[in-house]
Design an enzyme around this catalytic site. Structure first.
Site, short mmCIF file in Angstrom:
data_model
loop_
_atom_site.label_atom_id
_atom_site.label_comp_id
_atom_site.label_asym_id
_atom_site.label_seq_id
_atom_site.Cartn_x
_atom_site.Cartn_y
_atom_site.Cartn_z
N HIS A 262 -4.90 -3.36 6.15
CA HIS A 262 -4.65 -3.61 4.73
C HIS A 262 -5.99 -3.99 4.09
CE1 HIS A 262 -3.02 -4.96 0.95
NE2 HIS A 262 -3.58 -6.14 1.12
N ASP B 42 0.84 -1.20 0.00
CA ASP B 42 0.00 0.00 0.00
C ASP B 42 0.88 1.26 0.00
OD1 ASP B 42 -2.52 -1.61 0.55
OD2 ASP B 42 -1.27 -2.12 2.26
P1 NAD Z 1 -2.28 -18.45 -4.39
O1 NAD Z 1 -3.65 -19.02 -4.28
O2 NAD Z 1 -1.59 -18.42 -5.72
O3 NAD Z 1 -1.31 -19.22 -3.40
C1 NAD Z 1 -1.65 -19.51 -2.08
C2 NAD Z 1 -0.99 -20.82 -1.72
O4 NAD Z 1 -1.20 -21.04 -0.34
C3 NAD Z 1 -1.59 -22.02 -2.46
O5 NAD Z 1 -0.56 -22.72 -3.12
C4 NAD Z 1 -2.23 -22.85 -1.34
O6 NAD Z 1 -2.11 -24.25 -1.57
C5 NAD Z 1 -1.39 -22.40 -0.15
N1 NAD Z 1 -2.01 -22.62 1.16
C6 NAD Z 1 -3.31 -22.50 1.50
N2 NAD Z 1 -3.49 -22.81 2.79
C7 NAD Z 1 -2.27 -23.12 3.28
C8 NAD Z 1 -1.81 -23.54 4.56
N3 NAD Z 1 -2.65 -23.74 5.56
N4 NAD Z 1 -0.49 -23.77 4.70
C9 NAD Z 1 0.35 -23.61 3.68
N5 NAD Z 1 -0.02 -23.23 2.46
C10 NAD Z 1 -1.32 -22.99 2.26
O7 NAD Z 1 -2.37 -16.99 -3.76
P2 NAD Z 1 -1.30 -15.80 -3.86
O8 NAD Z 1 -1.58 -14.97 -5.06
O9 NAD Z 1 0.08 -16.34 -3.68
O10 NAD Z 1 -1.74 -14.92 -2.59
C11 NAD Z 1 -1.54 -15.40 -1.29
C12 NAD Z 1 -2.21 -14.51 -0.26
O11 NAD Z 1 -1.63 -13.22 -0.26
C13 NAD Z 1 -3.71 -14.27 -0.47
O12 NAD Z 1 -4.35 -14.33 0.80
C14 NAD Z 1 -3.79 -12.86 -1.01
O13 NAD Z 1 -5.03 -12.25 -0.75
C15 NAD Z 1 -2.67 -12.22 -0.21
N6 NAD Z 1 -2.14 -10.95 -0.70
C16 NAD Z 1 -1.77 -10.04 0.24
C17 NAD Z 1 -1.22 -8.82 -0.14
C18 NAD Z 1 -0.78 -7.82 0.88
O14 NAD Z 1 -0.35 -6.73 0.49
N7 NAD Z 1 -0.85 -8.08 2.18
C19 NAD Z 1 -1.08 -8.55 -1.51
C20 NAD Z 1 -1.46 -9.50 -2.45
C21 NAD Z 1 -1.99 -10.71 -2.05
C1 LMR Z 2 -3.79 -6.53 -2.70
O1 LMR Z 2 -3.74 -5.53 -1.98
O2 LMR Z 2 -3.38 -6.54 -3.87
C2 LMR Z 2 -4.46 -7.78 -2.18
O3 LMR Z 2 -4.44 -7.77 -0.79
C3 LMR Z 2 -5.84 -7.86 -2.73
C4 LMR Z 2 -6.52 -9.15 -2.39
O4 LMR Z 2 -7.70 -9.07 -1.98
O5 LMR Z 2 -5.93 -10.23 -2.54
#
Ligand code: NAD
Ligand code: LMR
Length: 342
Positions: free
Chosen positions: A188, A160
């Site tokens: 967030h 962010d």
């Molecule tokens: P993704 O679905 O590609 O990957 C997530 C992985 O986590 C999958 O491979 C799944 O099998 C695994 N997983 C699920 N439960 C699990 C557990 N208990 N233990 C271990 N592994 C587990 O998703 P992504 O694009 O990599 O995003 C991951 C997370 O990050 C999401 O929650 C998304 O919303 C979040 N995110 C946060 C931010 C931020 O700024 N904070 C930004 C973008 C995405």
């Molecule tokens: C982001 O800020 O890009 C993610 O947290 C959005 C989302 O909901 O996965």
């Protein structure tokens, strides 16, 4: 001085962000050159093949700093001896799922992971939660790890912060490096408050710094126009950027999120340089945020973890925006408390 390898555990390592993280960490992009890393990849059974494939590619990268890779679906194995944990894997919101269902599903992930960290991680473990809802997942993990100091649990709001810098740099037509001291407050989520009241920008011709609001006023035709742009364009754009990326890409941000997570850890362990950045830390009551909530703050580090920048003035409008985001964090905490967690 030769460093012993740092053990970095990444959960959800077989997912999108995991894949964008692993190779940069192995190449020294997170802890710096000269610091070897041992990677431990945690997945659920359905994600194991993807994580195992990434481990094969890590081997094929022949990274000089990579001291080993292990893949496991057992949290106790994956967190054993862990110095830095990046908790990325989370349960995404599915069709028809309410926020309370999402919190419950994630409590079932971050509770046991916190307990495993408590039991087997290294004494100096630091935890950064990326998986959403990141702030409250960090609170759950901290609550499940009573022997680990709560201030070792953080959540990512660096993405962010970077988004805010990107928007300001574009409108002011300056490089992002010219801008400092932007703050992300709160959650967030769409309630976050990207705050530029203390931000400054350097003038490329003189090198002197002026307030970002003054610079916006100069560019947009006065103070009122600047305030309007901040309220109507900047704040909603930054707070809604995650949703915008999902709409445009068809899935949530990956490379920018991985970059933010790497920058978060790097600045925490190597130190911030100019000014502050933003990270969600466990509140000890700073800026009136109830103790124990994981809320985003302005932070600096001298290489030994983040500290909150204290003493900044918040005017009434800013205070109301911080309070609104903190109220959402309180509601999330209360929802997980009702489940018997935190
Ligand atoms: P993704 O679905 O590609 O990957 C997530 C992985 O986590 C999958 O491979 C799944 O099998 C695994 N997983 C699920 N439960 C699990 C557990 N208990 N233990 C271990 N592994 C587990 O998703 P992504 O694009 O990599 O995003 C991951 C997370 O990050 C999401 O929650 C998304 O919303 C979040 N995110 C946060 C931010 C931020 O700024 N904070 C930004 C973008 C995405
Ligand atoms: C982001 O800020 O890009 C993610 O947290 C959005 C989302 O909901 O996965």
């Amino acid at each position: 001085m030769a460093y012993a390898p740092t053990t970095v555990t990444i959960t959800g390592a077989g997912g999108q962000i995991g894949y964008a993280l692993l190779f940069r960490i192995a190449a020294g992009g997170m802890l710096g050159q000269g610091r070897p890393v041992r990677l431990k990849l945690l997945e659920i059974p359905q994600g194991m093949r993807a994580a195992e494939g990434a481990a094969l590619e890590l081997q094929d990268g022949a990274f000089p700093l990579l001291a080993g890779v292990e893949v496991s679906d057992d949290p106790r194995t994956a967190f054993d001896g862990c110095n830095i944990a990046l908790l990325v894997g989370a349960r995404p919101r599915g069709p028809g799922m309410e926020r309370a269902d999402l919190l419950a599903a994630n409590a079932g992930i971050f509770g046991p992971q916190g307990a495993a960290i408590n039991a087997v991680a290294a004494d100096d473990v630091r935890v950064v939660v990326v998986g959403n809802p990141a702030n409250t997942n960090a609170l759950i993990a901290a609550a499940s790890a009573p022997d680990v100091p709560a201030d070792r649990f953080e959540a990512l709001t660096r993405l962010d912060h970077n988004r805010a810098l990107g928007q300001l740099a574009a409108v002011l037509e300056v490089p992002v490096s010219a801008i400092r001291d932007v703050t992300i407050w709160g959650n967030h989520s769409a309630t976050q408050f990207p705050d530029v009241a203390h931000a400054t920008v350097s003038d490329p011709s003189t090198g002197s710094r002026i307030g970002v609001v003054d610079a916006l006023a100069e560019r947009l035709g006065g103070r009122e126009a600047a305030e309007r742009w901040l309220d109507e364009t900047f704040i909603p754009r930054v707070a809604g950027r995650g949703a915008e990326i999902i709409e445009v890409r068809g899935s949530s941000s990956v490379a920018s999120a991985a970059h933010a997570a790497i920058s978060h850890v790097r600045d925490s362990v190597l130190g911030t340089t100019e000014g502050w950045t933003s990270a969600a830390l466990v509140s000890r009551g700073e800026y009136g945020v109830p103790e124990g909530l994981v809320s985003s703050y302005p932070v600096t580090s001298t290489g030994d973890g983040y500290r909150i920048v204290e003493g900044l003035e918040l005017d009434a409008r800013s205070r109301a925006r911080v309070d609104a985001s903190v109220a959402e964090l309180v509601a999330e905490r209360d929802a997980v408390r009702a489940l018997g967690v935190a």
